[in-house]
Design an enzyme around this catalytic site. Structure first.
Site, PDB file in Angstrom:
ATOM      1  N   LYS A  99      39.799  38.211  40.581  1.00  0.00           N
ATOM      2  CA  LYS A  99      40.235  38.871  39.353  1.00  0.00           C
ATOM      3  C   LYS A  99      41.575  38.225  39.018  1.00  0.00           C
ATOM      4  O   LYS A  99      42.625  38.646  39.522  1.00  0.00           O
ATOM      5  CB  LYS A  99      40.372  40.379  39.552  1.00  0.00           C
ATOM      6  CG  LYS A  99      40.578  41.139  38.232  1.00  0.00           C
ATOM      7  CD  LYS A  99      40.517  42.638  38.461  1.00  0.00           C
ATOM      8  CE  LYS A  99      40.719  43.403  37.150  1.00  0.00           C
ATOM      9  NZ  LYS A  99      39.574  43.272  36.225  1.00  0.00           N
ATOM     10  N   GLY A 159      32.762  49.679  33.591  1.00  0.00           N
ATOM     11  CA  GLY A 159      32.199  49.537  34.929  1.00  0.00           C
ATOM     12  C   GLY A 159      32.054  48.103  35.396  1.00  0.00           C
ATOM     13  O   GLY A 159      31.187  47.813  36.240  1.00  0.00           O
TER      14      GLY A 159
END
Length: 225
Positions: free
Chosen positions: A38, A15
């Site tokens: 990211k 998560g």
């Protein structure tokens, strides 16, 4: 000056993105501008877009192009170093850290750099994603999936982060699946007693998931000092 943090997890599928989005919403609720990156993602669609990176892009307040949020997008949903090898590419920590610095330099108040998988995910024969965090020197937020084995995984990851010379700024206990682990409270108490960083929040399993609702279970005030 931007407050930047590297978000890692005790494993894959814990998560990290859900919690990262919640952290971004918590910061926005305090009136802070937010951005996220990211640097490498494996598991992309035909456009070269990754679901997690798109979620980060939607959750942050700054309007950055996808290619800046996720500069290295790899097709198959496998370990990044294997996906890169199959694509004839090399992943280098210095380059990935440079992409992250580009996002940090945009000047948002609160910036998150989300890793892939756990702390020691390989980039190649010698480097891991931890080397990106080390190059950046940012404090680390650890996402702990509350499931069997989480105590050892969390403590070992915390040890590795500190051994690498980085600050563990805090950790989040995330209920990553619909079924609560046996003795949930006892396991959480054991972690709180042993983790060398504050618990930022306990996020329950939310169906449907909403980062704004998840943010209500997280306190980021200690991160902003």
């Amino acid at each position: 000056m931007s407050k930047a943090f590297f978000v890692t997890g005790t494993d894959t599928e814990v998560g990290k993105t859900a919690i990262s989005c919640a952290l971004l919403h918590a910061a926005r609720a305090r009136g802070l501008s937010t951005a996220a990156c990211k640097p490498v993602a494996a598991g992309c669609d035909e456009r070269g877009h990754n679901e997690d990176a798109l979620a980060l892009q939607a959750a942050m307040s700054l309007d950055l192009p996808y290619e800046q949020v996720n500069p290295v997008a790899l097709g198959p949903a496998i370990a990044p170093h294997i996906a890169a090898h199959q694509a004839g590419r090399q992943l280098r920590a210095a380059s990935l850290a440079g992409y992250c610095r580009g996002v940090i330099s945009v000047g948002a108040d609160f910036v998150l750099i989300e890793g892939a998988g756990g702390w020691r995910v390989p980039l190649g024969p010698r480097e891991t994603l931890a080397d990106v965090a080390i190059a950046l020197g940012t404090p680390v937020i650890l996402v702990v999936a509350m499931r069997l084995g989480c105590i050892s995984h969390a403590l070992l990851t915390a040890e590795a982060i500190r051994a690498d010379g980085l600050q563990l700024a805090g950790w989040v206990a995330n209920q990553a699946g619909p079924t609560e682990m046996a003795c949930h409270r006892e396991n959480l108490d054991a972690l709180r007693q042993r983790m060398p960083a504050p618990l930022l929040g306990e996020v329950p399993h939310l169906l449907p998931y909403g980062p704004d609702e998840a943010a209500q279970h997280i306190d980021i005030s200690g991160l902003l000092l």
